[in-house]
Each structure stands twice: as structure tokens, then as C-alpha cells.
Scaffold this motif. Structure first.
Motif, PDB file in Angstrom:
ATOM      1  N   ALA A   1       0.817  -1.215   0.000  1.00 32.42           N
ATOM      2  CA  ALA A   1       0.000   0.000   0.000  1.00 32.42           C
ATOM      3  C   ALA A   1       0.845   1.257   0.000  1.00 32.42           C
ATOM      4  CB  ALA A   1      -0.941   0.004   1.198  1.00 32.42           C
ATOM      5  N   ASN A   2       2.028   1.195   0.602  1.00 31.90           N
ATOM      6  CA  ASN A   2       2.889   2.368   0.674  1.00 31.90           C
ATOM      7  C   ASN A   2       4.019   2.324  -0.345  1.00 31.90           C
ATOM      8  OD1 ASN A   2       1.569   3.819   2.615  1.00 31.90           O
ATOM      9  ND2 ASN A   2       2.641   2.877   4.318  1.00 31.90           N
ATOM     10  N   ALA A   3       3.948   1.363  -1.239  1.00 24.64           N
ATOM     11  CA  ALA A   3       4.992   1.263  -2.246  1.00 24.64           C
ATOM     12  C   ALA A   3       4.965   2.495  -3.142  1.00 24.64           C
ATOM     13  CB  ALA A   3       4.796   0.005  -3.085  1.00 24.64           C
ATOM     14  N   VAL A   4       6.149   2.992  -3.489  1.00 29.43           N
ATOM     15  CA  VAL A   4       6.257   4.140  -4.383  1.00 29.43           C
ATOM     16  C   VAL A   4       6.547   3.615  -5.776  1.00 29.43           C
ATOM     17  CG1 VAL A   4       7.487   6.256  -4.917  1.00 29.43           C
ATOM     18  CG2 VAL A   4       7.046   5.627  -2.525  1.00 29.43           C
ATOM     19  N   SER A   5       5.646   3.891  -6.689  1.00 31.67           N
ATOM     20  CA  SER A   5       5.764   3.407  -8.050  1.00 31.67           C
ATOM     21  C   SER A   5       6.574   4.389  -8.890  1.00 31.67           C
ATOM     22  CB  SER A   5       4.358   3.233  -8.638  1.00 31.67           C
ATOM     23  OG  SER A   5       4.411   3.045 -10.025  1.00 31.67           O
ATOM     24  N   ARG A   6       7.080   3.900 -10.007  1.00 34.83           N
ATOM     25  CA  ARG A   6       7.700   4.788 -10.986  1.00 34.83           C
ATOM     26  C   ARG A   6       6.640   5.504 -11.812  1.00 34.83           C
ATOM     27  NH1 ARG A   6       9.911   2.229 -14.861  1.00 34.83           N
ATOM     28  NH2 ARG A   6       9.009   0.189 -14.372  1.00 34.83           N
TER      29      ARG A   6
ATOM     30  N   ASN B   1       0.674   6.196  -8.388  1.00 35.59           N
ATOM     31  CA  ASN B   1       0.897   6.704  -7.029  1.00 35.59           C
ATOM     32  C   ASN B   1      -0.268   7.561  -6.565  1.00 35.59           C
ATOM     33  OD1 ASN B   1       3.406   5.515  -6.556  1.00 35.59           O
ATOM     34  ND2 ASN B   1       4.525   7.213  -7.497  1.00 35.59           N
ATOM     35  N   ARG B   2      -0.747   8.436  -7.454  1.00 36.35           N
ATOM     36  CA  ARG B   2      -1.839   9.335  -7.073  1.00 36.35           C
ATOM     37  C   ARG B   2      -3.138   8.558  -6.856  1.00 36.35           C
ATOM     38  NH1 ARG B   2      -3.451  12.856  -3.799  1.00 36.35           N
ATOM     39  NH2 ARG B   2      -5.202  14.140  -4.519  1.00 36.35           N
ATOM     40  N   LEU B   3      -3.410   7.565  -7.689  1.00 33.77           N
ATOM     41  CA  LEU B   3      -4.602   6.752  -7.489  1.00 33.77           C
ATOM     42  C   LEU B   3      -4.560   6.036  -6.146  1.00 33.77           C
ATOM     43  CD1 LEU B   3      -5.307   5.141 -10.991  1.00 33.77           C
ATOM     44  CD2 LEU B   3      -6.377   7.139  -9.940  1.00 33.77           C
TER      45      LEU B   3
ATOM     46  N   ASP C   1       3.361  -1.026 -12.814  1.00 30.55           N
ATOM     47  CA  ASP C   1       3.628   0.323 -13.307  1.00 30.55           C
ATOM     48  C   ASP C   1       3.229   0.451 -14.777  1.00 30.55           C
ATOM     49  OD1 ASP C   1       4.644   0.765 -10.832  1.00 30.55           O
ATOM     50  OD2 ASP C   1       6.743   0.955 -11.452  1.00 30.55           O
ATOM     51  N   PHE C   2       2.627   1.606 -15.091  1.00 25.04           N
ATOM     52  CA  PHE C   2       2.289   1.979 -16.462  1.00 25.04           C
ATOM     53  C   PHE C   2       1.343   0.970 -17.140  1.00 25.04           C
ATOM     54  CE2 PHE C   2       6.616   3.497 -15.512  1.00 25.04           C
ATOM     55  CZ  PHE C   2       6.349   4.853 -15.498  1.00 25.04           C
ATOM     56  N   SER C   3       0.497   0.315 -16.337  1.00 30.69           N
ATOM     57  CA  SER C   3      -0.446  -0.647 -16.921  1.00 30.69           C
ATOM     58  C   SER C   3      -1.853  -0.074 -17.052  1.00 30.69           C
ATOM     59  CB  SER C   3      -0.504  -1.921 -16.073  1.00 30.69           C
ATOM     60  OG  SER C   3      -0.965  -1.630 -14.765  1.00 30.69           O
ATOM     61  N   LEU C   4      -2.039   1.202 -16.660  1.00 33.01           N
ATOM     62  CA  LEU C   4      -3.367   1.795 -16.707  1.00 33.01           C
ATOM     63  C   LEU C   4      -3.799   2.171 -18.127  1.00 33.01           C
ATOM     64  CD1 LEU C   4      -3.147   4.028 -13.515  1.00 33.01           C
ATOM     65  CD2 LEU C   4      -4.601   2.020 -13.837  1.00 33.01           C
ATOM     66  N   HIS C   5      -2.935   1.917 -19.100  1.00 29.67           N
ATOM     67  CA  HIS C   5      -3.337   2.100 -20.489  1.00 29.67           C
ATOM     68  C   HIS C   5      -4.264   0.976 -20.944  1.00 29.67           C
ATOM     69  CE1 HIS C   5       0.302   4.864 -21.606  1.00 29.67           C
ATOM     70  NE2 HIS C   5      -0.515   5.388 -20.712  1.00 29.67           N
ATOM     71  N   ASP C   6      -4.365  -0.066 -20.139  1.00 33.10           N
ATOM     72  CA  ASP C   6      -5.226  -1.196 -20.474  1.00 33.10           C
ATOM     73  C   ASP C   6      -6.694  -0.805 -20.309  1.00 33.10           C
ATOM     74  OD1 ASP C   6      -5.380  -4.318 -20.848  1.00 33.10           O
ATOM     75  OD2 ASP C   6      -6.766  -3.814 -19.223  1.00 33.10           O
TER      76      ASP C   6
ATOM     77  N   PHE D   1     -10.077  10.833  -9.341  1.00 34.84           N
ATOM     78  CA  PHE D   1      -9.736   9.467  -9.733  1.00 34.84           C
ATOM     79  C   PHE D   1     -10.129   9.222 -11.199  1.00 34.84           C
ATOM     80  CE2 PHE D   1      -9.795   4.906  -9.855  1.00 34.84           C
ATOM     81  CZ  PHE D   1      -9.004   4.454  -8.811  1.00 34.84           C
ATOM     82  N   VAL D   2     -11.352   9.627 -11.566  1.00 33.16           N
ATOM     83  CA  VAL D   2     -11.833   9.450 -12.943  1.00 33.16           C
ATOM     84  C   VAL D   2     -11.017  10.299 -13.909  1.00 33.16           C
ATOM     85  CG1 VAL D   2     -13.786   9.821 -14.490  1.00 33.16           C
ATOM     86  CG2 VAL D   2     -14.150   8.774 -12.238  1.00 33.16           C
ATOM     87  N   GLU D   3     -10.659  11.502 -13.505  1.00 28.53           N
ATOM     88  CA  GLU D   3      -9.865  12.368 -14.373  1.00 28.53           C
ATOM     89  C   GLU D   3      -8.517  11.724 -14.703  1.00 28.53           C
ATOM     90  OE1 GLU D   3      -9.726  15.948 -12.113  1.00 28.53           O
ATOM     91  OE2 GLU D   3     -11.652  16.702 -12.874  1.00 28.53           O
ATOM     92  N   ILE D   4      -7.915  11.061 -13.729  1.00 28.06           N
ATOM     93  CA  ILE D   4      -6.637  10.378 -13.983  1.00 28.06           C
ATOM     94  C   ILE D   4      -6.843   9.225 -14.952  1.00 28.06           C
ATOM     95  CG2 ILE D   4      -4.819   8.980 -12.916  1.00 28.06           C
ATOM     96  CD1 ILE D   4      -5.127  10.746 -10.428  1.00 28.06           C
ATOM     97  N   LEU D   5      -7.945   8.471 -14.780  1.00 24.18           N
ATOM     98  CA  LEU D   5      -8.242   7.389 -15.732  1.00 24.18           C
ATOM     99  C   LEU D   5      -8.439   7.950 -17.131  1.00 24.18           C
ATOM    100  CD1 LEU D   5     -10.720   5.156 -13.676  1.00 24.18           C
ATOM    101  CD2 LEU D   5      -8.278   4.786 -14.051  1.00 24.18           C
TER     102      LEU D   5
END
Length: 256
Positions: A133-138, A143-145, A193-198, A243-247
Motif C-alpha cells: 500500500a505504501n509502495a512508491v511506483s515509478r 501513485n496518485r490513485l 507500473d504503467f499498466s493503466l493504459h489497459d 480518480f476518474v480524471e486520472i483514468l
């Protein structure tokens, strides 16, 4: 939990404990007699109460029963302050449900220890970080989500004591908010990381965050909500919107 109501028999006692607890991060309020205590609790929901036993002859015991009769305060922890040794009074206090009796003149440290123990004992599992939960992603978006998911869970936790305000269907609606927040956090902790393009992944998150937004808006339609409830439910809507704006930004990047 960090809201403490101090019920003091004298101004010096009230101010001393308010200062001591405030310096340790507790949010405090002070009232000066049992009647004020009951009136305060009808309008607010403290997490703990520190009560001066000097008020025992002023209707304290019946006032305590009245506070316990308020649904959200049925199990609120009470701690007693005593100006002098009085075993029969102490026994009556324990029979009334006080968790501890400490000396009023120099008991601030003991009260703080008691409060911290209760905070730890009642800490909800959602307040304990899940693995990752506290992991810092690249990935700054991820991270913001995760930060928003944590905010949603913490806001829901702070609103739970006010659930009686939310109408007949309130507990069910609020449960959807809590469950969605937990599921969002669980899923985010497993996202690479960087998988939210799915597209399918974004679709799943949209459905989950939609539950938070939709049910918060339904509860906000109830009449007579307290300021704290309105502020908290509005915060849920605000966090959900971001949250939706980031998506949406991730969708734009994926199709660019």
C-alpha cells in the motif's frame, strides 16, 4: 480516532487537560457539567470521553446513561479523573463502565497512555497498511490513485460513526462505499507500473469508483445531515472525480 470530550469540574482542570491532549495531536472540546455533556453528544460524536468525578453529585450517572443511549456512542470509552482517593466512588465509576480512574492533578500522562492503548485496540484493519500500500511506483498516476484510494477509505472510516444520519437505507448504501474503497485499494496494490493504459483495467476501476460517487450522492440527498457528514461525503465525491480524471488521462495517453 482522535476526538476527545473533556467533562471538567473546574476551569483549571479542563484547560490543563485540553492543552496536554492537544499537544499530542488529539482534537479536544471541553464542557463543564453533565447537562452540557449530553447536549454536546447529541450534536457531535467524540471518540473518547475524559470525565471529572467531581461532577458525581450533579447528575453524572444518569447523564452517562443518556450518552450511552445515543446509538453511535453506545460503546464510547470513558476515563475518569479523581481529585482524591475515594474507593466507593471509584468502584461506582468502574461499575458505570469507566475504563480507568486517574488522579486529576497530575494524570495527563496516564490519560494519554490510556487513550493511545484504546486507539491501538480499536484501530480498524483498513488503517493498517496492506502489503504494497505504501509502495512508491515509478508511475506517478498510479501513485496518485493509491493516495486517493487511501483518502476514500479514511474518509469512510471517519463517517461510519454518523451512519444513523443516512436514512433507512443508509447502512446499506454506505457499505457499498466502504466495500468499493477496499476493493479499489486491493486492486491498485496489484497493478504494475504503467499498466493503466489497459482499457479493461480502466473499465473495472471506473465501475468501482462509480459506486463511491453514486452512493455518496444518494446519501447527500438525505435531510438533516450534519456538517461533518456533508463535508466528508463531498470529499468522497471530490476524490472520486479526480480518480476518474486520472483514468481519462491514461485513456488519452493510450490512444495518442
Amino acid at each position: 480516532m482522535n476526538r476527545v470530550l473533556i467533562v471538567a469540574g473546574g476551569r483549571q482542570t479542563g484547560e490543563r487537560y485540553q492543552q496536554a491532549l492537544g499537544q499530542e495531536g488529539f482534537q479536544t472540546a471541553v464542557v463543564w457539567n453533565p447537562i452540557q455533556m449530553v447536549e454536546f453528544c447529541r450534536q457531535h460524536t467524540p471518540d473518547f470521553m475524559v470525565v471529572d468525578l467531581d461532577l458525581a453529585e450533579l447528575g453524572l450517572w444518569s447523564a452517562l446513561q443518556a450518552v450511552r443511549g445515543i446509538g453511535t456512542l453506545a460503546n464510547i470509552p470513558f476515563f475518569a479523573l479523581a481529585a482524591c482517593a475515594n474507593p466507593p466512588l471509584f468502584e461506582k465509576a468502574r461499575a458505570a463502565g469507566f475504563l480507568a480512574v486517574v488522579p486529576a492533578h497530575d494524570g495527563s500522562r496516564q490519560v494519554l497512555e490510556c487513550l493511545r492503548r484504546e486507539v491501538d485496540r480499536h484501530r480498524s484493519p483498513v488503517e493498517v497498511d496492506d502489503e504494497g500500500a505504501n509502495a512508491v511506483s515509478r508511475d506517478p498516476s498510479l501513485n496518485r490513485l493509491r493516495e486517493l484510494a487511501r483518502s476514500i477509505i479514511e474518509t469512510a472510516l471517519s463517517l461510519r460513526p454518523r451512519i444513523d444520519e443516512y436514512g433507512e437505507d443508509g447502512p446499506e448504501l454506505f457499505g457499498y462505499i466502504e466495500n468499493s474503497g477496499q476493493e479499489i485499494r486491493r486492486r491498485l496494490n496489484g497493478v504494475a507500473d504503467f499498466s493503466l493504459h489497459d482499457r479493461e483495467l480502466r473499465h473495472d476501476f471506473r465501475n468501482m469508483i462509480g459506486s463511491v460517487t453514486g452512493f455518496a450522492e444518494l446519501i447527500l440527498m438525505e435531510m438533516g445531515l450534519s456538517y461533518e457528514s456533508i463535508e466528508g461525503l463531498t470529499r468522497l465525491r471530490r476524490d472520486s472525480k479526480e480518480f476518474v480524471e486520472i483514468l481519462d488521462m491514461q485513456k488519452a495517453e493510450a490512444t495518442a
